[in-house]
Design an enzyme around this catalytic site. Structure first.
Site, PDB file in Angstrom:
ATOM      1  N   ASP A 122       0.823  -1.207   0.000  1.00 12.37           N
ATOM      2  CA  ASP A 122       0.000   0.000   0.000  1.00 12.37           C
ATOM      3  C   ASP A 122       0.858   1.259   0.000  1.00 12.37           C
ATOM      4  OD1 ASP A 122      -2.411  -1.373   0.029  1.00 12.37           O
ATOM      5  OD2 ASP A 122      -2.534  -1.411   2.227  1.00 12.37           O
ATOM      6  N   TYR A 149       7.141 -10.023   6.664  1.00 18.91           N
ATOM      7  CA  TYR A 149       6.989  -8.594   6.921  1.00 18.91           C
ATOM      8  C   TYR A 149       7.637  -8.222   8.251  1.00 18.91           C
ATOM      9  CZ  TYR A 149       3.616  -7.812   3.138  1.00 18.91           C
ATOM     10  OH  TYR A 149       3.016  -7.695   1.905  1.00 18.91           O
TER      11      TYR A 149
END
Length: 261
Positions: free
Chosen positions: A55, A114
């Site tokens: 994003d 992540y």
């Protein structure tokens, strides 16, 4: 046409995300523009495919994409040429590799990793501004770890995904969720490491935002289990901002890059 895998690092701050968007800067369109100076297919509008569509504001140190090129490049020369044409954008090709025609950056991946950086201190960040989420209050590491334990394994993560998530199923298996703590000048940094085959939209930021509430004492650790069981987006804690999130790696059955870990 030979297919190449690209190992990519970028600062997500100036971009509207990975995915190409009309009239908005994206990592994908930036790399495709650089490829367009090297390859006739990309000059004519060919596209690359990535393992994860990060994003706006999200960073990467280990994104992977693939591209089909007209020329059979030496991988090192390809990465060097791309880095030259990517200047001055905050995007770097760390490595390129020739891969099989059936390799797909997204669909061949069996895990994604992540990192989320959360800093607890009152003084503003200087060197890490835009690269970590900062809160001014102390956090309880043991409480956050206790809350995180409820999320490991296979669950329906409806509570922890965006209402705009397009995934067919909210059921995912979270293979790793660990939290480390380190002292920094006048504060503490908390690093959240998450690993799964795939993630839902906003899943990581929803998890970290919820665990921050646990660390701050606003939620007891057991409330995380209750939120998960509710399968209701309204039961989630706040979604934390994107600047602390990094895509750090993508795993494949056969690693495309010689130094992959």
């Amino acid at each position: 046409m030979p297919r190449f895998a690209l190992l990519i690092e970028y600062d997500g701050s100036p971009f509207a995300g990975w995915q190409a968007q009309a009239e908005r800067p994206s990592v994908q369109s930036t790399i495709e523009a650089a490829l367009g100076r090297l390859d006739p297919g990309f000059a004519a509008g060919a596209r690359i495919a990535a393992a994860g569509r990060t994003d706006a504001g999200v960073h990467a140190t280990g994104q992977v994409a693939h591209a089909d090129l007209a020329r059979d490049w030496d991988p090192f020369r390809l990465s060097e040429a791309l880095n030259w044409h990517l200047k001055p954008a905050p995007v770097a090709i760390l490595a390129a590799a020739r891969v099989a025609d059936d390799f797909h950056a997204r669909f061949s991946a069996h895990e994604r990793r992540y990192l989320f950086r959360l800093v607890a201190r009152r003084a503003p960040l200087t060197h890490d501004r835009g690269r970590a989420w900062q809160v001014p209050h102390r956090l309880d590491l043991a409480a956050m770890r206790a809350g995180a334990a409820h999320l490991l394994g296979r669950h329906d993560f409806t509570t922890f995904r965006s209402t705009m998530c397009q995934a067919n199923s909210p059921v995912k298996t979270l293979d790793e969720l660990t939290i480390d703590e380190a002292e920094i000048p006048q504060g503490r940094e908390y690093r959240f490491f998450l690993r799964a085959r795939s993630f839902l939209h906003n899943q990581v930021r929803s998890i970290v935002g919820t665990l921050e509430r646990v660390g701050a004492g606003a939620w007891p650790p057991g409330r995380v289990a209750e939120a998960l069981a509710a399968c209701d987006r309204a039961a989630c804690g706040p979604v934390c901002p994107p600047q602390g999130l990094y895509l750090t790696g993508v795993g494949y059955e056969t690693p495309p890059f010689s130094d992959s870990r």
